[in-house]
Design an enzyme around this catalytic site. Sequence first.
Site: not given
Length: 484
Positions: A252, A257, A264, A275, A334, A336, A338
């Site tokens: 990833k 993020d 968030k 992230d 959020d 995101e 996946r």
Amino acid sequence: MVIRVKTTRRKVFEHEAPARVVAVLGGQLSEEGRWLDAHMDGVLARFLKKSKFSGKFGEYAVYATDELQIVLFSFGKRRGHTLEQVRQAGVKLIEIAARLPSRDIALENFLADRFGKKETSYSLAEGLLLGAYSFDKYKSRAESKRRNFVIAQGFGPAVDKARTVAEGVYFARDLVNEPPNVLTPVELARRAEALAAEAGLEINVFGPDKIAELGMGAYLAVARGSDNEPRFIELVYRPEEAASGHLALVGKGLTFDTGGYSLKPTNSMTTMKGDMSGAAAVLGAMKVIAALKPPVEVRAYVAAAENMISGRAYRVDDVLTAYNGKTIEVLNTDAEGRLTLADALAYASAQKPVALVELSTLTGSCVVALGRMVAGLFSEEETLARGVARAAEEAGEKVWQMPMEPAYRRHLQSKVADLKNVGSREGGAIQAALFLAEFADAPFVHLDIAGPAFVENAEDNPHGPAGGTGFGVRTLVRWIERQS
Ligand code: BES
Ligand code: MN
Ligand code: ZN
């Protein structure tokens, strides 16, 4: 700390270094310690007695004279030790060495009688190198202590290998620790290109046009909100002798993020520069693989992007089409990771790997379940899962297998598309794993490293300071070595 690690054929007591470290096991001096003690007329044994060790691993006491420092390092009980303790002794010795006045320190090759010189030299050197890491390029005044370690009766090639592996972990940690204004997707790709050029790897980097042309609609939607363009990175290591089949790694790569429109809160957004830790682990592992040259082909994929808000950003209620044709209803921007991984996994699967291992800082749910020190392992392939778990165990990286409960797939059913990108809150890490599995068409392992990839307290990192840990690099390297 800047350190050098070397080996010598000599024993600790024969070495001229002003500082020397010997083990205490079950409250008794090790054989090396007893040799040294014999040369010091029993002073050490008397000092040990006075030190009143409680028997815990990692306790130590320093016997110091004007020209000499002898460190007694406790391995706790007399038996039942592990190589991980040798590694952790190395980590701990960095802290201890910083307080010693001497630069040159000779170390006993701890537990070599039990595990062999090669294994213990490797673990000790790896611990020292991992422990010595620091990220201070943005400090105007960084303290740079130097220490030279010599492992008595050590095995040189094992130390060289530890250095190679540690360099891969450093590479990953540096990427994670780099602030997100510097490490954008474009910069991540640039560093992968520099790595490829230096290490002799093949590389392909795709920009937004090519990503769109390939049909990576889920990934592109996540990337769209940012002014920093996405970069899809493909790295290939080819062994000297052509091999049949290849292994695939996916990481990833969210360089930041914010959560997007499902924004968030402030305190959850800090550390989100981490992230891209899955990507960092995969790139770090490729660096090591390029140096170790195992006889197996390895391909690595990173869909790098930044999850931001703007007039172009994706929304909830959007429906996206992934590389494999599956459609996804967005219910939370959020979730995101996946979405980017859906396309990366489908793309990697289309190249028909023998096995596919993916690492991501995917869910807060996994951190709640397993805490900061343990990653979640998810797979429907028992043999592959066991292979990765074993590699992690040997690497001293903790993973715990979680169930791929098929009944929870119902939480991902959408009224308008094939899938939705979030299910229910309960069992969130499992649902995320089930989502990913819809896009992986090869024997597949997912590692949710949201907990151990980035830690705010050094106590949560058994092998170094707070910040990016480089978690996963050493597991991947072990696993790949075992496949060849
Ligand atoms: N990057 C986060 C997951 C994360 C959380 C990593 C904490 C490291 C520490 C991921 O993109 C995310 O936001 N996941 C959501 C999923 C949810 C919306 C279903 C989460 O875990 O809250
Ligand atoms: Mn997120
Ligand atoms: Zn994320």
